[in-house]
Write an enzyme that holds these catalytic residues in place. Sequence first.
Site, PDB file in Angstrom:
ATOM      1  N   GLU A  10     -39.333 -29.189  13.882  1.00 18.44           N
ATOM      2  CA  GLU A  10     -38.455 -28.585  14.621  1.00 18.44           C
ATOM      3  C   GLU A  10     -38.117 -29.256  16.240  1.00 18.44           C
ATOM      4  O   GLU A  10     -37.348 -29.365  16.461  1.00 18.44           O
ATOM      5  CB  GLU A  10     -38.538 -27.074  15.228  1.00 18.44           C
ATOM      6  CG  GLU A  10     -38.176 -26.141  13.893  1.00 18.44           C
ATOM      7  CD  GLU A  10     -38.478 -24.678  14.046  1.00 18.44           C
ATOM      8  OE1 GLU A  10     -37.804 -24.362  15.212  1.00 18.44           O
ATOM      9  OE2 GLU A  10     -38.856 -23.904  13.140  1.00 18.44           O
ATOM     10  N   ASP A  83     -41.258 -24.547  11.584  1.00 17.97           N
ATOM     11  CA  ASP A  83     -42.077 -23.559  11.860  1.00 17.97           C
ATOM     12  C   ASP A  83     -42.531 -22.379  10.917  1.00 17.97           C
ATOM     13  O   ASP A  83     -41.351 -22.193  10.170  1.00 17.97           O
ATOM     14  CB  ASP A  83     -41.760 -22.622  13.176  1.00 17.97           C
ATOM     15  CG  ASP A  83     -41.941 -23.139  14.609  1.00 17.97           C
ATOM     16  OD1 ASP A  83     -42.560 -24.370  14.420  1.00 17.97           O
ATOM     17  OD2 ASP A  83     -41.279 -22.850  15.392  1.00 17.97           O
ATOM     18  N   ASP A  85     -42.497 -19.351   9.803  1.00 18.87           N
ATOM     19  CA  ASP A  85     -41.781 -17.952   9.885  1.00 18.87           C
ATOM     20  C   ASP A  85     -40.569 -17.904   9.117  1.00 18.87           C
ATOM     21  O   ASP A  85     -40.041 -18.856   8.757  1.00 18.87           O
ATOM     22  CB  ASP A  85     -41.932 -17.493  11.431  1.00 18.87           C
ATOM     23  CG  ASP A  85     -40.885 -18.245  12.255  1.00 18.87           C
ATOM     24  OD1 ASP A  85     -40.279 -19.040  11.778  1.00 18.87           O
ATOM     25  OD2 ASP A  85     -41.118 -17.966  13.568  1.00 18.87           O
ATOM     26  N   GLU A  87     -37.498 -17.729  10.704  1.00 15.71           N
ATOM     27  CA  GLU A  87     -36.645 -18.756  11.067  1.00 15.71           C
ATOM     28  C   GLU A  87     -36.744 -20.004  10.575  1.00 15.71           C
ATOM     29  O   GLU A  87     -35.720 -20.804  10.506  1.00 15.71           O
ATOM     30  CB  GLU A  87     -36.477 -18.426  12.808  1.00 15.71           C
ATOM     31  CG  GLU A  87     -35.224 -18.537  13.462  1.00 15.71           C
ATOM     32  CD  GLU A  87     -34.394 -17.586  13.017  1.00 15.71           C
ATOM     33  OE1 GLU A  87     -33.063 -17.858  13.297  1.00 15.71           O
ATOM     34  OE2 GLU A  87     -34.649 -16.260  12.821  1.00 15.71           O
ATOM     35  N   TYR A 300     -50.202 -20.918  15.639  1.00 12.98           N
ATOM     36  CA  TYR A 300     -48.726 -20.477  15.924  1.00 12.98           C
ATOM     37  C   TYR A 300     -48.526 -19.221  16.683  1.00 12.98           C
ATOM     38  O   TYR A 300     -49.561 -18.187  16.424  1.00 12.98           O
ATOM     39  CB  TYR A 300     -48.192 -20.243  14.449  1.00 12.98           C
ATOM     40  CG  TYR A 300     -46.657 -20.065  14.602  1.00 12.98           C
ATOM     41  CD1 TYR A 300     -45.753 -20.975  15.096  1.00 12.98           C
ATOM     42  CD2 TYR A 300     -45.969 -19.138  13.956  1.00 12.98           C
ATOM     43  CE1 TYR A 300     -44.551 -20.828  15.137  1.00 12.98           C
ATOM     44  CE2 TYR A 300     -44.771 -18.893  13.933  1.00 12.98           C
ATOM     45  CZ  TYR A 300     -44.031 -19.898  14.522  1.00 12.98           C
ATOM     46  OH  TYR A 300     -42.547 -19.787  14.638  1.00 12.98           O
ATOM     47  N   ARG A 302     -46.120 -16.947  17.021  1.00 14.54           N
ATOM     48  CA  ARG A 302     -45.157 -15.795  16.620  1.00 14.54           C
ATOM     49  C   ARG A 302     -46.057 -15.257  15.603  1.00 14.54           C
ATOM     50  O   ARG A 302     -45.796 -15.502  14.241  1.00 14.54           O
ATOM     51  CB  ARG A 302     -43.952 -16.301  16.397  1.00 14.54           C
ATOM     52  CG  ARG A 302     -43.153 -16.613  17.528  1.00 14.54           C
ATOM     53  CD  ARG A 302     -41.634 -17.281  17.362  1.00 14.54           C
ATOM     54  NE  ARG A 302     -41.077 -17.724  18.223  1.00 14.54           N
ATOM     55  CZ  ARG A 302     -40.878 -18.880  18.643  1.00 14.54           C
ATOM     56  NH1 ARG A 302     -41.346 -19.757  17.882  1.00 14.54           N
ATOM     57  NH2 ARG A 302     -40.283 -19.346  19.622  1.00 14.54           N
ATOM     58  N   HIS A 346     -49.921 -15.113   9.234  1.00 10.85           N
ATOM     59  CA  HIS A 346     -50.379 -16.131  10.085  1.00 10.85           C
ATOM     60  C   HIS A 346     -51.683 -15.753  10.738  1.00 10.85           C
ATOM     61  O   HIS A 346     -51.843 -14.363  10.689  1.00 10.85           O
ATOM     62  CB  HIS A 346     -49.470 -16.835  11.159  1.00 10.85           C
ATOM     63  CG  HIS A 346     -48.256 -16.876  10.685  1.00 10.85           C
ATOM     64  ND1 HIS A 346     -47.753 -18.101   9.895  1.00 10.85           N
ATOM     65  CD2 HIS A 346     -47.108 -16.360  11.011  1.00 10.85           C
ATOM     66  CE1 HIS A 346     -46.662 -18.126   9.669  1.00 10.85           C
ATOM     67  NE2 HIS A 346     -45.908 -17.132  10.491  1.00 10.85           N
TER      68      HIS A 346
END
Length: 795
Positions: A10, A83, A85, A87, A300, A302, A346
């Site tokens: 990203e 990432d 997740d 998104e 990570y 989030r 995670h």
Amino acid sequence: MAQKALVIVESPAKAKTINKYLGKDFVVKASVGHVRDLPKSSFGVDLENGFEPRYVTMRDKKKVIDDLKNAASKADIIYLASDPDREGEAISWHVYKILEKECRVPFKRVLFNEITKKAVQEAIAQSGEIDQRKVDAQQARRILDRIVGYQISPLLWDKISRNLSAGRVQSVALRLVCEREAEINAFVQEEYWSIFADFTKENTPFQAKLSKINGKKAEITNGEQAQTIVDALKSGTFQVSELETKQKKKRPLPPFTTSKLQQDASRKLRFSAKKTMMVAQSLYEGVNLGPLGSTGLITYMRTDSTRVSDDALQWGREFIATTFGSEYLPEKPRVFASKKQTQDAHEAIRPTAPHHPDAIREYLTGDQYRMYKIIFEKFIASQMADALVDSTVVDIKNGSHTLRAIGNVITFAGHLALYNIVEEDEPTAGKEEESGRLPRLAVGEALNADQIAPQQHFTQPAPRYSEATLVKTLEEKGIGRPSTYASILSTIEDRKYVEKEDRKFTPTELGKVVNELLVTHFRELFDYNFTANLESELDLIEEGKKEWRQALGTFYTGFKEEFSKAQEALKGVEKINIRANIPCPKCTAELLIKNGRNGEFLACSTYPECSFTANFSKDEEGNLTITPRATDEPTNIVCDKCQRNMVIKMSRRGPFLACSGYPECKNAKSFTKDEEGNITIIVKKPAEQTTIACDKCGATMVVRSSKRGEFLACSAFPKCRNAKSMERDEAGQAVVVEKKEKAAAKKEGKATVGASKAAAKTPAKRKTAAAKKTTDEKKVAAPKKTTKKPATPKE
């Protein structure tokens, strides 16, 4: 020779770090976030055809997409490494949808929970497929937000003001802030009293508080009652009636989840949720550690999980034993239970390796150091031994009155030796008073009071939400997810629905009106439980237990009915004006509260007949007062145009000198003022003359300066506004740089005049082709001229 593998992440920062861990057979590129989304200019969802979304490539990502296509055309395999997740999964899927038409090579999904050499290489080796269930959950969330925003926001435009928005989650957060404010405004303060007695034994002072009267909780409501009790205590005798000492264990808290990191960063570091995530992102993506190169420092950021890998537990325990000693190390590694709604995809937020914060401080910014320090310490503390506290409770009788003294003494610091817990905004009324170590006391022992004193108190309303407590409440109510907390808070602040006072959220008048309209007409949609249930639906989609179109269908059926009712109810409602309850000083008409680029302000309701505007302030009771405009400050500086005295005026950019004869004389000057108040006019550097003629009017061009540097401008300004980019030749003379030459020089990294001359010697055919390419790119990049619309509603 074709490259063997393309890795798409990203962010460029992450690309740089990962590139170091993969060999020469890999090329790492960044998508720089999303590359496709629903269109900004239209609804983009086919409600009659299974909620089919219409995605478009983002206009500002053309160059990025072209770069990805070019790299993909040379690859044997493509790893999608956005990432880990929802998104990130959606970003990988959108990149795949763009590139699959361009190249027929395998696509693999790669998940990095941390950016370390071992983790990256293992992730590449264990690559899999795109998780369509995560993609579907993200699509469902995106479409839900589009439905709510695009259908409800126009109602706000019609009934309140343009450029407002309603969001599925942001509006619920606004409701929390508004309801807390209403609770504060409705609060009725009550008086109550406490009585304290001070004692001393063995040179150790301690204090006891009246806790019971005749065996019941002491409730003192006025000063007369308090004084009667004080008189009774003074005439009586004190005797220890009960004494109990216990050893309490204080367990450490788990390592950080996203919400807990945002809460502690707010309390300890004074970071906003948005800043917290930005700094954490930089630590996750990689920091240059000198000899070690670019290294990802944390996992990570989030996550709602408290799980920690076995490797991390091992080095964490080794660090504790080496640094603090074996007595600080529990027999077994600690495992923390996860909450019911935890996705557990995670690990918790932890350091990727035992890099002590102080050992790498020279490589970190101040914010990165402070953030990394609390993450490091919280993780290590979570695996340390319990703190041991000797807690002593002493009851002291005096007639029908019982006083209590509590002493807590830490006998073994354990995890508290490294990380102290900070709480804020916790109500203190009714809490027992605690002191440090108490002297040795015995049951039946008589005591003499040094002083007996009453203290008056008043009950306090619940405090306004800070960022920490609002995130905590959102999490407790199941509203939002780790990836959305920061955007929720920043959105309601950016929309001017709330403002911060002493780091606490206060709803603006605009926010109150918007909230009232939404809650009145969309009670179910913005209900806390309904919003939390929608989040659970998205979780079920990700788990494969629910089909995303079915979930949207169920939601839309209820939403459409509620939306129709709201439309009907609002038909006869006139546009809502936010009244200030203050008459206009200019024409006596009513003043209204308006929302502008710089926040709320007062404006006359008769505009344009009366153009009065003013800023305002608000007292604790919500009453508004017009803020007087700054008056002109007189000076003894004489205007060099009309000989009148100049005055100091204020503008958005700060103070400046202006002629007191304005508007007849419009002379103005910049100035500086020393510590003694002496004013010095800043003399502008005269424009440098050149021999270059303006190609539009023929006048001479002059050299001027701006924030971006020097440029050529027509001396006939303002009649002719022609301007050109420029460079200086070896003799220091200004030379015109045409746009196409400047673009070519920038592209090829040619920053000198000599390089520009070399480029000019390029064969005419290549030069013509380059010029045509530049022109074509401009045509593609040039946005179409459209009527300006209000900003797209966002979650």
